[in-house]
Scaffold this active site. Structure first.
Site, PDB file in Angstrom:
ATOM      1  N   HIS A 315       0.795  -1.234   0.000  1.00 10.59           N
ATOM      2  CA  HIS A 315       0.000   0.000   0.000  1.00 10.59           C
ATOM      3  C   HIS A 315       0.820   1.273   0.000  1.00 10.59           C
ATOM      4  O   HIS A 315       0.273   2.352   0.184  1.00 10.59           O
ATOM      5  CB  HIS A 315      -0.926   0.042   1.219  1.00 10.59           C
ATOM      6  N   LYS A 495      -8.142  13.891   4.563  1.00 10.15           N
ATOM      7  CA  LYS A 495      -7.283  12.707   4.516  1.00 10.15           C
ATOM      8  C   LYS A 495      -6.282  12.861   5.657  1.00 10.15           C
ATOM      9  O   LYS A 495      -6.222  13.914   6.273  1.00 10.15           O
ATOM     10  CB  LYS A 495      -6.541  12.626   3.176  1.00 10.15           C
ATOM     11  N   ARG A 496      -5.479  11.810   5.915  1.00 13.20           N
ATOM     12  CA  ARG A 496      -4.473  11.977   6.956  1.00 13.20           C
ATOM     13  C   ARG A 496      -3.543  13.141   6.625  1.00 13.20           C
ATOM     14  O   ARG A 496      -3.300  13.441   5.458  1.00 13.20           O
ATOM     15  CB  ARG A 496      -3.640  10.683   7.103  1.00 13.20           C
ATOM     16  N   LYS A 501       1.079  14.256   1.123  1.00 15.68           N
ATOM     17  CA  LYS A 501      -0.272  14.595   0.647  1.00 15.68           C
ATOM     18  C   LYS A 501      -0.408  16.102   0.400  1.00 15.68           C
ATOM     19  O   LYS A 501      -1.344  16.574  -0.199  1.00 15.68           O
ATOM     20  CB  LYS A 501      -1.324  14.124   1.652  1.00 15.68           C
ATOM     21  N   THR A 602      -8.441   6.756  -1.968  1.00 20.31           N
ATOM     22  CA  THR A 602      -9.815   6.250  -2.132  1.00 20.31           C
ATOM     23  C   THR A 602     -10.803   7.383  -1.880  1.00 20.31           C
ATOM     24  O   THR A 602     -11.922   7.347  -2.384  1.00 20.31           O
ATOM     25  CB  THR A 602     -10.095   5.074  -1.175  1.00 20.31           C
ATOM     26  N   LYS A 606     -14.500   8.616  -3.657  1.00 21.82           N
ATOM     27  CA  LYS A 606     -15.737   8.956  -2.926  1.00 21.82           C
ATOM     28  C   LYS A 606     -16.251  10.324  -3.367  1.00 21.82           C
ATOM     29  O   LYS A 606     -17.447  10.501  -3.614  1.00 21.82           O
ATOM     30  CB  LYS A 606     -15.478   8.949  -1.411  1.00 21.82           C
TER      31      LYS A 606
END
Ligand code: 26V
Length: 758
Positions: A315, A495-496, A501, A602, A606
C-alpha cells in the site's frame, strides 16, 4: 423476505417492552442492534471450497447501524416506523459511537472490501484486533491538535464475545487471545464475519494524560489502542506484540476452521486464501509454517503450502512506512519465529544473490515486505501507476525474479456507504433517472450520460448539492459553532495529514489568495476551503501544518475584506462519520499529493461518486479517474511521477532556489513568519514550518505551486462563469465512477488471486 413496517414495529416494541414513542434513542438503538444481529445471523451460509481470510491490523468500519439496515433492506421501513413514533433516524445514529479502528485509507479499504465480499456472496472473513480505543479523538486547543482516547466499546456492541480462546506465546509467556465476532452484512447478500482478537486482561484505567499509558505492561495494554505511537522503542515493540497476537490467533483460527471443513493441511490452499493487508500481518507466514511443522509437515512442504495460500498487498512506496524490524525485537518477543525466519532468509538468498532482496539484512533488520514477496504467490499494488512504480523501481529486483507474482488491483469503495448511505438525495434522484441497477452493478451509472444535456437533471444535481452543503453547514454550526456560507464553492481536502499529501500546498494557495484579494484581484467566486485531517501524535511537521492552517483560518476570518471571498474551516476529529457529511457537499476535491507518492487514494473516488470534480496531480488512482472522465472533466496539474522520480534520482531539488527565484512563492512562504500570523499563532511552530519549506521541502511543494494556483483559479472560474458546464462535468464524474466500486475490485481479486468457493 423483507420485513414490513408492522413487523418491525412489533419486533422493536417486544424488545423494548414499550411503545416506541416512549422509548429513549438509546433504547431504540439497542433494539435495532438486536434486530440487525438476528437478521444477519439468518443470512450466514455454510462455506464450500476456498474461503478468504483478509488479515489486517485495521478495519475502519465506521458506524454500523445504518449500513447494516441498508444492506439488510430494512432502512426504509425502519425509518418509517421511527417517524411514525415521532423519532428521527439521525438521532438514533448519533447514539452509536464510531469504531475508528484504522488510521485512514488502508483500514477503510479493508472495511469496503468486507462489504463487497458479502455483497458478492463470497465467503470472506476479516481477521484483526479488537482495540479498545481506535484512532485518537482530535480536538483543537489554542490552535494545536490535542489527542484523547476514543472509546467505542460499550456493554452492547457489534462485536460479540465468544467462548473461543487461542493460546499465544509472547516473550516466553502464554496469553489467551479471545475471539470476538462481528457480523458483516452484504447488500442483498450473505453475512460474513469480522474476527477480532482481544485479551481479557486489558485495563483501560492505565491510560492517563490524554493517550499516554505504560507501554510495558503487555497484559494490560496489548489491544488497548489502535497500534500506538511508534516514535519510541516501547511503542515499536508493542506493535510487534499486537501483530503477533493477531497472526498467531488468526492462523490457529484458519487452521481450525479449515480442518473442520475437511482440510488435511497438505491441501490448506484448497480451503483457505489469506490476503496480507500491508506488512502488519506478515508474521502470519512464519507462524503458519511453524504451526504446520509442529503438525509434522516438513519445512519445504510447509513453505509451499503457505506460499500457495497467502497473497500480499503493498500500500505504499514510502520507505519509512515499510516495516523493517530489528532482529533483536523479534528475538525477544517472538523467539519461536526466528528459526523459521532465518530459514526463509536462507531460502530467499538461494533464489537470488542480490543482497537487496534478502529478508534479514546486514544490519540485522528483518524486511517484512521481502518475506511477503518471496513467500506468497501474489504481490499487488493498489492502482495502475502504483503497481508500475513497484515493478519498475521500488521492487524492480523482485519483479525480475518473480514477474508472474506481480499484479494490479485498483482500489475501490463500497457504493452502499459512500453513495446510498451518505447521499440519499443523490441516490433517490439516480433511482428516478436510471433505475436501481447501479447499486449492484456499478457500471450502470453510465446510463446517466444520456442526461448530459438535460437541463432538468442538471438543475436537480445543483439543487441536491446545495442541500448537501446546507446540511454540512448546519452540522458545522452544531458541532463547532462555525458558520459557513452555502453560496460558495466548497473545496475539501480531507485525509491523513502527511507531507506527501501536501496540505501545505493548499496552505500556500490560501495565503496567495489572501494577498490577491487584499490587492483587489478578486476570485471568480467565493470559496469555502475545508480541511479534515489527523496528524500522528509524534509527527511534528504535520502538527505544524495543522497549526498554520488553523492560524491562517483565524487571520482570514478576522479580515472582512478577505472573508467575504474566502473562508477556511478545519473540521475537528475527521473520521468516517465526518467524511459521510463532508463528501456529498463537496464541489472541488483536493487530491494534490506529490506524483508517485500516493499509492492510490480512495477519498478521490468517494468525492467523484458524489459529484465533485477533482483538482489533482497525476498520482495514484487520479490517473485512472482522469482516464475515465477525460481531461475536460478533471483539473490536473503539476509534475508527473516520472519527473518526480528523476528529480529524486538526480538529487538536484533545491527548495531555496524556487523560493528565491519566484516572488509569489517567496511572498506566500514568508507570510508564515510575518506579523499577521505571528500575532495569532505560535512562533515556534510557524518558524519551524517556514524553515522546513525553504530548506528541505522533501515533497516538492514549491515546484508545483504556480501550476496549482492557475488550475485552481480555472476551476473557480468555470464554476462561477459556466454553472451548466460545471454541472455537466459533475454528471460525467458520477456516471464514470462505476469502475471505482469495490465490488469490481473484489471481483478481480477473486478471479485473479483467490478463486473462492461459494
Ligand atoms: C504510513 C506511514 C507511517 C510512518 C510515517 C510515514 C507513513 C507514510 C505512509 C503510511 C501509509 C501506510 C500504508 C497506507 O495506509 N497506505 C494507503 O493505502 C490506501 C489503500 O490502499 C491507499 O489508497 C493510499 O494511497 C495509501 O497511502
Amino acid at each position: 423476505m423483507n420485513k414490513t413496517v408492522e413487523q418491525i414495529k412489533e419486533i422493536l416494541e417486544t424488545e423494548t417492552k414499550k411503545a416506541l414513542s416512549t422509548c429513549t434513542d438509546q433504547e431504540i438503538y439497542l433494539a435495532l442492534l438486536k434486530m440487525v444481529e438476528k437478521e444477519s445471523e439468518a443470512r450466514k451460509t455454510p462455506v464450500k471450497g476456498r474461503k478468504l481470510y483478509y488479515i489486517s491490523a485495521e478495519f475502519l468500519i465506521g458506524k454500523l447501524l445504518s449500513n447494516n439496515l441498508i444492506n439488510l433492506g430494512l432502512y426504509d421501513p425502519v425509518k418509517a416506523v421511527l417517524e411514525a413514533a415521532g423519532k428521527k433516524m439521525s438521532d438514533i445514529e448519533e447514539v452509536e459511537p464510531e469504531p475508528s479502528l484504522g488510521n485512514g485509507g488502508l483500514g477503510r479499504l479493508a472495511a469496503c472490501f468486507l462489504d463487497s465480499l458479502a455483497t458478492l456472496n463470497l465467503p470472506g472473513d476479516g481477521v484483526g484486533l479488537r482495540y479498545h480505543y481506535g484512532l485518537f479523538h482530535q480536538s483543537f486547543q489554542g490552535g494545536v491538535q490535542n489527542e484523547l482516547p476514543d472509546p467505542w466499546l460499550s456493554e452492547h456492541s457489534w462485536a460479540e464475545k465468544t467462548d473461543t480462546v487461542y493460546p499465544v506465546e509472547l516473550a516466553g509467556r502464554t496469553y489467551q487471545a479471545r475471539l470476538y465476532k462481528l457480523a458483516v452484512t452484504g447488500y442483498e447478500g450473505r453475512t460474513n464475519t469480522l474476527n477480532l482478537f482481544d485479551l481479557d486482561t486489558i485495563d483501560e484505567t492505565i491510560v492517563h494524560d490524554g493517550i499516554l499509558f505504560d507501554k510495558t505492561k503487555i497484559d494490560k495494554n496489548l489491544t488497548l489502542f489502535l497500534y500506538p505511537d511508534d516514535s519510541d522503542e516501547a511503542g515499536r515493540r508493542l506493535r510487534i506484540y499486537q501483530q503477533y497476537l493477531m497472526v498467531s490467533a488468526g492462523a490457529q483460527l484458519i487452521l481450525e476452521e479449515s480442518v473442520a471443513r475437511g482440510c488435511k493441511l497438505h491441501d490448506l490452499a484448497d480451503y483457505a486464501a489469506i490476503q496480507i493487508n500491508d506488512t502488519h500481518p506478515s508474521m502470519v507466514i512464519p507462524e503458519l509454517i511453524r504451526l504446520l511443522a509442529k503438525k509434522g509437515i516438513k519445512f519445504k512442504e510447509a513453505v509451499k503450502i503457505v506460499t500457495d495460500t497467502c497473497a500480499y498487498t503493498n500500500h505504499t512506496i514510502l520507505a519509512e512506512a515499510l516495516e523493517k524490524w530489528p532482529r533483536e525485537y523479534l528475538d525477544d518477543v517472538v523467539p519461536q519465529l526466528m528459526p523459521v525466519i532465518e530459514e526463509l532468509d536462507q531460502l530467499a538468498r538461494s533464489r537470488s544473490k542480490d543482497e537487496k532482496l534478502a529478508i534479514i539484512d546486514k544490519d540485522d533488520r528483518v524486511h517484512m515486505a521481502h518475506m511477503d514477496i518471496h513467500f506468497t504467490h501474489s504481490t499487488n499494488g493498489v492502482a495502475a501507476l502504483h503497481t508500475e512504480i513497484l515493478k519498475e523501481s521500488e521492487l524492480h529486483g523482485f519483479y525480475e525474479l518473480y514477474p508472474e507474482k506481480f499484479n494490479n488491483k485498483t482500489n475501490g469503495i463500497t457504493f452502499r456507504r459512500w453513495l446510498m448511505e451518505c447521499d440519499p438525495l443523490l441516490t433517490e434522484a439516480l433511482e428516478k433517472w436510471i433505475g436501481t441497477g447501479f447499486k449492484k452493478d456499478s457500471n450502470e451509472l453510465e446510463k446517466l450520460l444520456a442526461y448530459e444535456n438535460d437541463e432538468k437533471v442538471l438543475e436537480e444535481l445543483t439543487r441536491i448539492k446545495k442541500e448537501n452543503k446546507q446540511a454540512l453547514a448546519d452540522w458545522l454550526w452544531e458541532t463547532q459553532k462555525v458558520k459557513i456560507s452555502t453560496d460558495a464553492l466548497y473545496d475539501i481536502q480531507s485525509k491523513r495529514l502527511h507531507e506527501y499529501k501536501r496540505q501545505q500546498l493548499n496552505l500556500l494557495y490560501l495565503i496567495h489568495q489572501y494577498y490577491e484579494i487584499k490587492a483587489g484581484h478578486l476570485p471568480a467566486a467565493p470559496m469555502v476551503s475545508i480541511f479534515g485531517a489527523k496528524a500522528a501524535p509524534a509527527y511534528i511537521i504535520a502538527k505544524d501544518i495543522i497549526h498554520a492552517l488553523l492560524t491562517v483560518s483565524k487571520v482570514i476570518a478576522a479580515d472582512p475584506e478577505v472573508s467575504r471571498w474566502l473562508q477556511v474551516v478545519f473540521v475537528e476529529n475527521y473520521n468516517v462519520t465526518a467524511a459521510e457529511k463532508m463528501i456529498p457537499a463537496c464541489d472541488l476535491s483536493e487530491q494534490i499529493s506529490l506524483a508517485s507518492k500516493e499509492a492510490s487514494g480512495t477519498g478521490n473516488m468517494k468525492f467523484m461518486l458524489n459529484g465533485a470534480l477533482t483538482l489533482g496531480t497525476m498520482d495514484g488512482a487520479n490517473v485512472e479517474i482522469s482516464e475515465q472522465v477525460g481531461s475536460d472533466n478533471i483539473y490536473i496539474f503539476g509534475q508527473t511521477s516520472d519527473q518526480v522520480i528523476h528529480r529524486y534520482e538526480a538529487a538536484d531539488y533545491c527548495a531555496k532556489q524556487w523560493y528565491e527565484g519566484d516572488p509569489n512563492i517567496r511572498r506566500a512562504v514568508d507570510f508564515l513568519i510575518g506579523d499577521e500570523m505571528m500575532n495569532v499563532g505560535q512562533k515556534e511552530n510557524l518558524t519551524r514550518l517556514h524553515h522546513e519549506l525553504i530548506s528541505k521541502d522533501w515533497f516538492q511543494t514549491l515546484p508545483d505551486f504556480n501550476a496549482y494556483v492557475v488550475r485552481k483559479g480555472q476551476a473557480l472560474a468555470d464554476y462561477a462563469v459556466n454553472p451548466v458546464g460545471w454541472r455537466k462535468k459533475c454528471l460525467v464524474n458520477i456516471a464514470k465512477a462505476g469502475m471505482f466500486s469495490s465490488d469490481r475490485t473484489i471481483a478481480q481479486y477473486n478471479e485473479e488471486i483467490w478463486h473462492l468457493g461459494k
